[in-house]
Scaffold this motif. Structure first.
Motif, PDB file in Angstrom:
ATOM      1  N   UNK A  74     -27.509  -7.135  37.551  1.00  0.00           N
ATOM      2  CA  UNK A  74     -28.224  -5.889  37.792  1.00  0.00           C
ATOM      3  C   UNK A  74     -27.887  -5.407  39.184  1.00  0.00           C
ATOM      4  N   UNK A  75     -28.428  -4.268  39.558  1.00  0.00           N
ATOM      5  CA  UNK A  75     -28.241  -3.850  40.937  1.00  0.00           C
ATOM      6  C   UNK A  75     -28.869  -4.933  41.814  1.00  0.00           C
ATOM      7  N   UNK A  76     -28.406  -5.053  43.036  1.00  0.00           N
ATOM      8  CA  UNK A  76     -28.804  -6.191  43.867  1.00  0.00           C
ATOM      9  C   UNK A  76     -30.317  -6.316  44.019  1.00  0.00           C
ATOM     10  N   UNK A  77     -31.018  -5.200  44.202  1.00  0.00           N
ATOM     11  CA  UNK A  77     -32.472  -5.293  44.398  1.00  0.00           C
ATOM     12  C   UNK A  77     -33.167  -5.859  43.159  1.00  0.00           C
ATOM     13  N   UNK A 132     -11.189  -8.106  47.331  1.00  0.00           N
ATOM     14  CA  UNK A 132     -12.150  -7.041  47.118  1.00  0.00           C
ATOM     15  C   UNK A 132     -12.278  -6.836  45.614  1.00  0.00           C
ATOM     16  N   UNK A 133     -13.440  -6.457  45.169  1.00  0.00           N
ATOM     17  CA  UNK A 133     -13.714  -6.248  43.757  1.00  0.00           C
ATOM     18  C   UNK A 133     -12.756  -5.234  43.142  1.00  0.00           C
ATOM     19  N   UNK A 134     -12.369  -5.478  41.887  1.00  0.00           N
ATOM     20  CA  UNK A 134     -11.576  -4.502  41.151  1.00  0.00           C
ATOM     21  C   UNK A 134     -12.478  -3.522  40.413  1.00  0.00           C
ATOM     22  N   UNK A 135     -13.789  -3.763  40.432  1.00  0.00           N
ATOM     23  CA  UNK A 135     -14.740  -2.903  39.724  1.00  0.00           C
ATOM     24  C   UNK A 135     -14.768  -1.535  40.389  1.00  0.00           C
ATOM     25  N   UNK A 172     -18.414  -8.610  45.037  1.00  0.00           N
ATOM     26  CA  UNK A 172     -17.663  -8.520  43.795  1.00  0.00           C
ATOM     27  C   UNK A 172     -18.656  -8.283  42.670  1.00  0.00           C
ATOM     28  N   UNK A 173     -18.175  -7.769  41.537  1.00  0.00           N
ATOM     29  CA  UNK A 173     -19.081  -7.523  40.425  1.00  0.00           C
ATOM     30  C   UNK A 173     -19.395  -8.830  39.706  1.00  0.00           C
ATOM     31  N   UNK A 199     -10.898  -7.058  31.623  1.00  0.00           N
ATOM     32  CA  UNK A 199     -11.932  -6.283  30.937  1.00  0.00           C
ATOM     33  C   UNK A 199     -12.631  -5.343  31.926  1.00  0.00           C
ATOM     34  N   UNK A 200     -12.810  -5.798  33.160  1.00  0.00           N
ATOM     35  CA  UNK A 200     -13.403  -4.931  34.194  1.00  0.00           C
ATOM     36  C   UNK A 200     -12.454  -3.764  34.473  1.00  0.00           C
TER      37      UNK A 200
END
Length: 174
Positions: A77-80, A109-112, A138-139, A164-165
């Protein structure tokens, strides 16, 4: 399990009780262990113990090691919201049932797409200011793929998750 969904918390607790020593939480808390630290803390007779499993792949048909199911709790989920789930687990689980936290230290670094677009710059700034320069955002799917890789999963399986991302990125752009 869906956080907040009626009945799911009880099912989640039951799942975590099945084999607590082979259940981990993928979460970057300050007291999190590395994958190797988790393996080192396992009993000597656990097939996941570093000394018994070093360098072997999870799905290696040539090995006679029969690894028990490793339950990985991944808060998505979102971090919060993920942090709320984490805090709820810490509050509701008895200490002996709380899975050890395992954190990763990605060097990429994230590929998302959304991560790159919205907080890659902020992430780079945070990393520069932190005492852990390898800590990048990262995601969730990428984090799980990295965890699987550290546990010995084959590259083609972990890379398929990252791909898949990338496919999802193309859908987001269009």
């Amino acid at each position: 399990y869906v956080f907040g969904k009626e009945g799911d918390w009880q099912k989640f607790e039951e799942e975590c009780r099945i084999d607590p020593k082979h259940t981990i939480l993928l979460w970057p808390s300050e007291d999190a262990w590395t994958v190797d630290e988790w393996k080192d803390r396992l009993s000597r007779d656990s097939p996941w113990n570093s000394s018994m499993h070093m360098g072997q792949q999870i799905h290696d048909p040539t090995t006679s090691i029969n690894l028990p199911t490793l339950r990985v709790v991944v808060l998505d989920g979102v971090y919060s919201h993920a942090r709320l789930m984490f805090r709820t687990m810490k509050r509701r689980f008895p200490p002996e049932m709380m899975p050890p936290h395992v954190a990763l230290h990605p060097t990429t670094v994230s590929v998302y797409h959304r991560a790159q677009k919205n907080y890659a710059q902020a992430s780079a700034t945070t990393v520069q200011k932190s005492n852990d320069p390898n800590r990048l955002h990262i995601c969730t799917v990428e984090a799980f793929a990295l965890l699987m890789k550290e546990l010995g999963e084959e590259d083609d399986i972990t890379q398929s998750l990252v791909k898949a991302v990338e496919v999802n990125n193309m859908a987001l752009v269009h």
